[in-house]
Design a protein around this motif. Structure first.
Motif, mmCIF file in Angstrom:
data_model
loop_
_atom_site.group_PDB
_atom_site.id
_atom_site.type_symbol
_atom_site.label_atom_id
_atom_site.label_comp_id
_atom_site.label_asym_id
_atom_site.label_seq_id
_atom_site.Cartn_x
_atom_site.Cartn_y
_atom_site.Cartn_z
ATOM 1 N N GLY A 131 -8.845 5.088 1.633
ATOM 2 C CA GLY A 131 -8.106 4.073 1.969
ATOM 3 C C GLY A 131 -9.531 2.873 1.711
ATOM 4 O O GLY A 131 -9.069 1.549 0.848
ATOM 5 N N VAL A 188 -6.799 -2.836 0.317
ATOM 6 C CA VAL A 188 -7.034 -2.628 1.170
ATOM 7 C C VAL A 188 -7.858 -3.535 2.370
ATOM 8 O O VAL A 188 -8.054 -3.912 2.980
ATOM 9 N N LEU A 215 0.916 -1.487 -0.014
ATOM 10 C CA LEU A 215 -0.099 -0.110 -0.302
ATOM 11 C C LEU A 215 1.050 1.343 -0.056
ATOM 12 O O LEU A 215 0.293 2.750 -0.618
#
Length: 535
Positions: free
Chosen positions: A256, A262, A82
């Motif tokens: 996110g 995620v 991420l």
């Protein structure tokens, strides 16, 4: 007023164990955060939330929650992919929501299907891992909080093992060894000398920590070469102002939640954390001297709320953790107040005296954990399953080896597969059934056991016994039963000899023999029930 006195009594009784768990948890929280690629304070936040929030909601009296080593690889990979810890915190929130849903869906009942020999094998395997990870700390070689330079970290070849031992013994620091030996001596004295055992408000772990600090400060003040350097001391961030403290706290990045990666990370964490928690809860219940049974569905909900709170304020995901729970049980904890105390101590000490905590040698904490590891994997436990026969011993020892050689989930999976193979082999030629007669809200419950009762019946019997009301009567009829597995016998024994006596439950046993031939382990299982029972 009575409740207030009862609470104060619980605090006094559980403060020593809460203090020990705090001392064990502090470096582990920091180490797991570093190994996960997260800010150091993220591990502390998870420890505080796991102690106070999860400890308050959960009805487990022994289990302690916090950041778990089993999640480090998943967290590190997710943070790396991420590219931002703020984005990863969204995955923690999602994991908490999924765990809440699992709790309301009553998915916690899966823990009833873990055989005792696999659970004990898991505990022993974790004990071996604890010892292996703490040996470098005890000798002064490893500066990593988690102690990752263990015997198998570089593979299983003879060359890798030879290199490990060569490096380990060539890097020994005499000052660290002295602190380890002194700490070990103090802890053993507190375990074995009756007069010291009575000092409830002065636990051996605290004395060992104080002595460890004083010895090292003496080495430093005298300019001795034995002085322990910062690499082998606790590392805690020291905020110098309110602004510094604010800068160390991270919050989720809202965008996110729109990122599919995620959500995948959150779902993965939820599944792994839930399985680890259920395994640890089953183990914690076995460590509870009063044999109290935790509501695993409530535990999943507690973990979900804990992960939501932790992730919203910048903490790591958490699970119920065997290392902290076993330290809690071995230190004499009697209620969940101990877990809450450990969380409060983490919070207070991190805010008020981080500089003093940074003087604590890792060697002292290694001594505490090595003794915890030994108690989990002591030879007496191994011999206990050896004497039970191959059908109990082989899954037990296979679980130990697999947990040490792989990880907790894979190790338990291998142990479960072997245990199920032997269970099915023993039950292949035997039909079994379980029946009970129970009136709604009745004061008398009757359980009629089948002709043959295997481990597969354990979950239903356990659930029924858990729901027996205080001041009632239960009749367990085994008049037509020719075989009962040792797992179910132990369950009935614990209920009749401990919980029934504490809650004034009258237990009447009908038709039980003094022993049963256990086809799963080729031995006789003996049933010994206290004075409340009638044969």
């Amino acid at each position: 007023m009575k409740n207030s006195k009862n609470l104060m009594g619980q605090i006094k009784e559980n403060f020593p164990s809460g203090l020990v768990v705090f001392l064990v948890a502090l470096p582990l929280c920091l180490g797991i955060a570093l190994a996960s690629g997260a800010p150091p304070l993220a591990g502390i936040i998870a420890g505080v939330v796991g102690g106070i929030v999860v400890g308050y909601i959960s009805n487990s009296h022994i289990s302690v929650s916090g950041p778990a080593a089993g999640l480090t690889a998943i967290i590190f990979a997710a943070v790396t992919e991420l590219g931002s810890f703020e984005l990863f915190l969204c995955a923690g929130v999602i994991a908490g929501l999924i765990q809440l849903a699992l709790g309301f869906m009553r998915a916690g009942s899966i823990s009833n299907y873990f055989p005792n020999n696999v659970i004990e094998g898991m505990l022993a395997g974790i004990g071996v891992i604890i010892i292996l990870k703490q040996i470098p700390h005890a000798l002064g070689y490893d500066a990593d909080f988690e102690g990752n330079e263990t015997l198998f970290s570089n593979g299983y070849s003879l060359e890798a093992i030879s290199t490990y031992f060569t490096t380990l013994f060539s890097s020994i620091q005499p000052g660290v060894v002295i602190v380890t030996l002194v700490s070990m001596a103090v802890l053993l004295a507190w375990d074995h000398i009756p007069a010291l055992k009575k000092l409830k408000l002065l636990p051996g772990a605290l004395v060992a920590v104080i002595l460890g600090i004083l010895i090292n400060q003496f080495f430093i003040s005298t300019g001795s070469s034995l002085a322990i350097g910062e690499a082998n001391l606790v590392k805690l961030p020291v905020p110098k102002s309110i602004d510094d403290l604010k800068d160390m706290v991270t919050f989720p990045a809202v965008e996110g939640f729109m990122n599919p990666t995620v959500w995948v990370a959150g779902a993965t964490i939820a599944v792994v954390a839930s399985i680890e928690t259920l395994l640890c809860i089953e183990a914690a219940d076995r460590m509870d001297k009063k044999r109290r049974i935790t509501d695993t569905n409530l535990e999943l909900r507690a973990q979900g709320i804990g992960n939501l709170v932790s992730s919203f304020i910048g903490g790591l995901p958490m699970t119920s953790v065997v290392v902290r729970s076993s330290a809690n049980a071995n230190s004499g904890a009697t209620s969940k107040v101990s877990a809450i105390i450990h969380g409060v101590l983490l919070l207070l000490c991190v805010l008020s005296i981080p500089a003093l905590l940074n003087k604590v040698p890792l060697a002292t904490l290694a001594a505490v954990l090595i003794l915890v590891g030994y108690k989990l994997a002591k030879p007496a436990t191994i011999m206990h399953f050896w004497h039970k026969g191959k059908y109990q011993f082989i899954p037990f020892i296979a679980t130990i080896i697999a947990v040490v050689a792989t990880d907790l989930l894979k190790g338990v999976g291998i142990g479960m597969a072997i245990a199920i193979f032997y269970i099915l082999q023993g039950n292949m030629k035997r039909a079994y059934y379980y029946s009970r007669e129970e009136l709604e809200d009745a004061d008398e419950v009757k359980l009629k056991l089948a002709e043959e009762v295997s481990f597969l019946n354990k979950a239903a019997i356990k659930k029924t016994l858990k729901n027996i009301k205080p001041n009632s009567k239960v009749i367990i009829d085994a008049s037509t039963t020719s075989y009962i597995t040792s797992d179910v016998i132990e369950l009935i024994q614990d209920f009749a000899n401990i919980r029934a006596q504490e809650e004034n439950i009258e237990v009447e046993l009908i038709g039980f023999r003094t022993s049963y031939r256990d086809y799963e382990n080729d031995q006789h299982s003996h049933i010994i029930i206290g004075h409340r029972s009638a044969m």
